[in-house]
Design an enzyme around this catalytic site. Structure first.
Site, PDB file in Angstrom:
ATOM      1  N   SER A 171       0.797  -1.233   0.000  1.00  0.00           N
ATOM      2  CA  SER A 171       0.000   0.000   0.000  1.00  0.00           C
ATOM      3  C   SER A 171       0.828   1.281   0.000  1.00  0.00           C
ATOM      4  CB  SER A 171      -0.962   0.025   1.187  1.00  0.00           C
ATOM      5  OG  SER A 171      -0.269   0.236   2.395  1.00  0.00           O
ATOM      6  N   LYS A 223       0.702   4.722   6.828  1.00  0.00           N
ATOM      7  CA  LYS A 223       0.093   5.539   5.772  1.00  0.00           C
ATOM      8  C   LYS A 223       0.648   6.953   5.840  1.00  0.00           C
ATOM      9  CE  LYS A 223      -2.750   2.176   4.784  1.00  0.00           C
ATOM     10  NZ  LYS A 223      -2.465   1.286   3.707  1.00  0.00           N
TER      11      LYS A 223
END
Length: 183
Positions: A39, A80
Site C-alpha cells: 500500500s 500511511k
C-alpha cells in the site's frame, strides 16, 4: 566466596538495568515496525523494517505528508501518509489533491503517475461523499497509502483518531541495501 557473590550481584544489577532501559526505550521512545503489503509502494516496500518515533507527536503535531503508524480497526498497525489535518477539506479531482480548495503537489507520486496509462492513480472523491463530513474532524487525521489503487486507508476505514497514532516513521533500516530516510 563473598567476592564471587558480590560480582554475580553486580552483573545481575547491570543486566536488570539494561533490560529496563531497553524496555523503556522501546515502549516510550522508539519501536521497530515491518511494512506489511504494497500500500505504500513505491515509497516503502513490503517487508521493509522501519523505526517508529513514539515521541514525535508527544512534543509536536502531525504535518501533512508525514508517514505515520497507527492502530487500525482490524487490530493491526497500518503505515500511511497524512493527507488531511483537522479542519481540512480534502478532495481529489483529475488525480490532483485539493486541500481547502487549493491544489497541492505530491512529488512522491510523480513516478507512479507517469507509469499509468489506463486510469488515474487516485480516483475522484470528496470527504462528504465518503463520510458525510465537510472537513477532517478535530483530533483526527485523513491518511492514504502512496499506492492509491491498492491501499486500504481513510477512504475505507474512515478518519484516524490521534489517540490511535503510535508515531511517525521515516527511517528504513532493513534490508541493508535500502537503508534511507523517506519523505
Amino acid at each position: 566466596m563473598t567476592r564471587q557473590k558480590s560480582e554475580v550481584w553486580e552483573w545481575m544489577k547491570a543486566l536488570v538495568i539494561a533490560v529496563l532501559l531497553a524496555a523503556g526505550i522501546r515502549y516510550f521512545l522508539f519501536a521497530p515496525i515491518v511494512v506489511d503489503g504494497l500500500s505504500m509502494m513505491p515509497t516503502l516496500h513490503d517487508q521493509n523494517r522501519m523505526v517508529v518515533s513514539k515521541l514525535s507527536y508527544n512534543i509536536g503535531e502531525p504535518k501533512r505528508f508525514d508517514i505515520v503508524v497507527f492502530h487500525a480497526p482490524e487490530q493491526k498497525d497500518y503505515i500511511k501518509r497524512v493527507i488531511g489535518l483537522p479542519g481540512d477539506h480534502v478532495e481529489y479531482k483529475n488525480d490532483v489533491l485539493y486541500i481547502n480548495g487549493e491544489p497541492i503537489e505530491e512529488p512522491y507520486l510523480d513516478g507512479a503517475k507517469t507509469e499509468l496509462i489506463d486510469a488515474p492513480l487516485t480516483y475522484d472523491f470528496e470527504l462528504e461523499q465518503l463520510w458525510g463530513e465537510k472537513t477532517v474532524p478535530e483530533g483526527h487525521l485523513f491518511v492514504m497509502g502512496d499506492n492509491r489503487r491498492f491501499s486500504k486507508d481513510s477512504r475505507d476505514i474512515g478518519f484516524v483518531p490521534m489517540e490511535s497514532v503510535i508515531g511517525k516513521t521515516n527511517v528504513v533500516y532493513w534490508p541493508l541495501s535500502e537503508i534511507r530516510f523517506v519523505d
